[in-house]
Design a protein around this motif. Structure first.
Motif, PDB file in Angstrom:
ATOM      1  N   THR A 305       0.820  -1.214   0.000  1.00  0.00           N
ATOM      2  CA  THR A 305       0.000   0.000   0.000  1.00  0.00           C
ATOM      3  C   THR A 305       0.854   1.265   0.000  1.00  0.00           C
ATOM      4  N   GLN A 337      -4.292  -0.839  -4.244  1.00  0.00           N
ATOM      5  CA  GLN A 337      -4.235  -1.837  -3.164  1.00  0.00           C
ATOM      6  C   GLN A 337      -4.478  -1.193  -1.807  1.00  0.00           C
ATOM      7  N   GLU A 340      -8.222  -0.712  -1.561  1.00  0.00           N
ATOM      8  CA  GLU A 340      -8.871  -2.009  -1.331  1.00  0.00           C
ATOM      9  C   GLU A 340      -8.743  -2.423   0.133  1.00  0.00           C
ATOM     10  N   ARG A 341      -7.552  -2.237   0.710  1.00  0.00           N
ATOM     11  CA  ARG A 341      -7.344  -2.592   2.119  1.00  0.00           C
ATOM     12  C   ARG A 341      -8.190  -1.709   3.037  1.00  0.00           C
ATOM     13  N   ARG A 344     -11.740  -2.843   2.891  1.00  0.00           N
ATOM     14  CA  ARG A 344     -11.950  -4.172   3.478  1.00  0.00           C
ATOM     15  C   ARG A 344     -11.845  -4.160   5.003  1.00  0.00           C
ATOM     16  N   ASP A 345     -10.860  -3.419   5.521  1.00  0.00           N
ATOM     17  CA  ASP A 345     -10.516  -3.566   6.944  1.00  0.00           C
ATOM     18  C   ASP A 345     -10.739  -2.339   7.812  1.00  0.00           C
TER      19      ASP A 345
END
Length: 369
Positions: A305, A337, A340-341, A344-345
């Motif tokens: 990232t 990325q 996306e992280r 997601r989190d």
């Protein structure tokens, strides 16, 4: 849940933002906030959707205001019985403990970083008297555990901060200038603005059209502006001062790389426990260059990232900037990325759900004991 905190909007800061976001992102919990009064507090509370009890405090220094808040807050001891007391800062541990003791409910304390280093005795006192503690990173968890020196203490759970992730990210113009951005107060040196400045001459040799946009203000600004002039890079640096959230987001949409090589200076009580700003950049698809230390190491995944560097090395910072500036495809890949992280989190509902699960488990243990 009764949240007792000296830090809450409309005052501005990472702790204020975190505590407000978690109170609004737990739909299955009934939340009440007790906090000091503040200019604009009534207007903010009217639209915040959270029950808020503002305690009148006096004094110009934070030390005096915190003492007054702890004392005057005791007058609310009989105002309803919560299931759990969440203490938002170690400085309000005495008041939060008094509420928990009066109503015989569990006490949970939040830990961030610098405040633990500055008040280790108070952090230890809170950790030994609470049912649990919440740390914003593994690094912060380590700081809390250091205060008890192996003695008895409450369990310490790690719940990272969250971020709002926009539904989409507009495409960046390929013909625009390569743009670095940093968001952070210019109050202390540990955020690494000085190291970025030292790196810029090398960067501009290879990327002469690059620019560095600095959002945030503070006592170090004049020294940084003077240093930029001496290094001959003032034409490539824009110190914009404090800006609105809308302006910050607009700049993040234009940025190619977020850079903040935060460090932990020796002999100083300073440093990032996690730093939400890395997540804010990630939410807009912007990769980060961060210090390979403590909390930032958890916010940025090296090579995935963003890039981690020695935060004391202007050479490494310059190399990282050039690695992404000269390879836009790689920068876009890391940014995608990172987004996306974050999605997601690290959304606030995800973070609030983790916290709520811990608080409910604490309450269940307390009811059984």
């Amino acid at each position: 849940m009764l949240l007792i905190t000296p830090e809450y909007p409309p005052s501005v800061g990472g702790i204020q933002s975190l505590l407000h976001e978690i109170t609004t992102a737990m739909p299955r919990a009934s939340v009440k906030v007790m906090t000091p009064d503040a200019p604009g507090g009534a207007a903010f509370d009217a639209g915040a959707g959270v029950r808020t009890d503002r305690v009148r405090v006096v004094g110009s220094s934070s030390i005096v205001r915190n003492l007054v808040f702890n004392a005057r807050g005791l007058t609310r001891l009989h105002d309803g019985r919560p299931d759990v007391v969440l203490n938002g800062h170690v400085v309000t541990a005495p008041l939060a403990w008094a509420f928990a003791r009066r109503h015989r409910v569990p006490l949970v304390t939040y830990g961030y970083g610098k405040e633990i280093q500055g008040r280790p005795g108070l952090a230890r006192w809170a950790l030994r008297r609470g049912a649990a503690a919440i740390a914003i990173s593994e690094f912060t968890r380590g700081l809390l555990l250091e205060t008890v020196r192996g003695g008895r203490h409450a369990p310490v759970h790690v719940v990272h901060p969250g971020v709002h992730v926009p539904a989409s990210v507009p495409a960046r113009a390929d013909d625009g200038p390569f743009t670095l951005i940093t968001v952070g107060r210019l109050r202390d040196w540990y955020k690494g603005h000085d190291i970025v400045l030292e790196a810029l001459p090398r960067v501009l040799e290879r990327l002469p059209g690059a620019r560095w946009v600095v959002l945030g203000d503070g006592r170090r600004r004049a020294a940084l502006e003077e240093r930029a002039a001496k290094l001959g890079v003032a034409h490539a640096v824009r110190f914009l001062g404090a800006v609105s959230d809308a302006d910050k987001q607009a700049w993040l949409q234009q940025a190619d790389v977020f850079v903040m090589p935060a460090r932990y200076p020796k002999g100083e009580v300073a440093g990032e426990g996690f730093a939400i700003v890395y997540l804010e950049a990630a939410a807009w698809g912007v990769p980060s260059i961060a210090g390979d230390v403590g909390g930032p190491r958890e916010a940025v995944v090296d090579g995935v990232t963003g890039l981690l560097v020695d935060p004391e090395s202007a050479e490494q910072v310059a190399d990282a900037i050039l690695a992404l500036g000269l390879d836009p495809a790689r920068a876009r890949e890391l940014g995608a990325q990172a987004r996306e992280r974050a999605e997601r989190d690290f959304t606030w509902p995800h973070v609030a759900a983790q916290l709520e699960a811990i608080l409910r488990a604490v309450c269940e243990r307390s009811a059984r004991s």
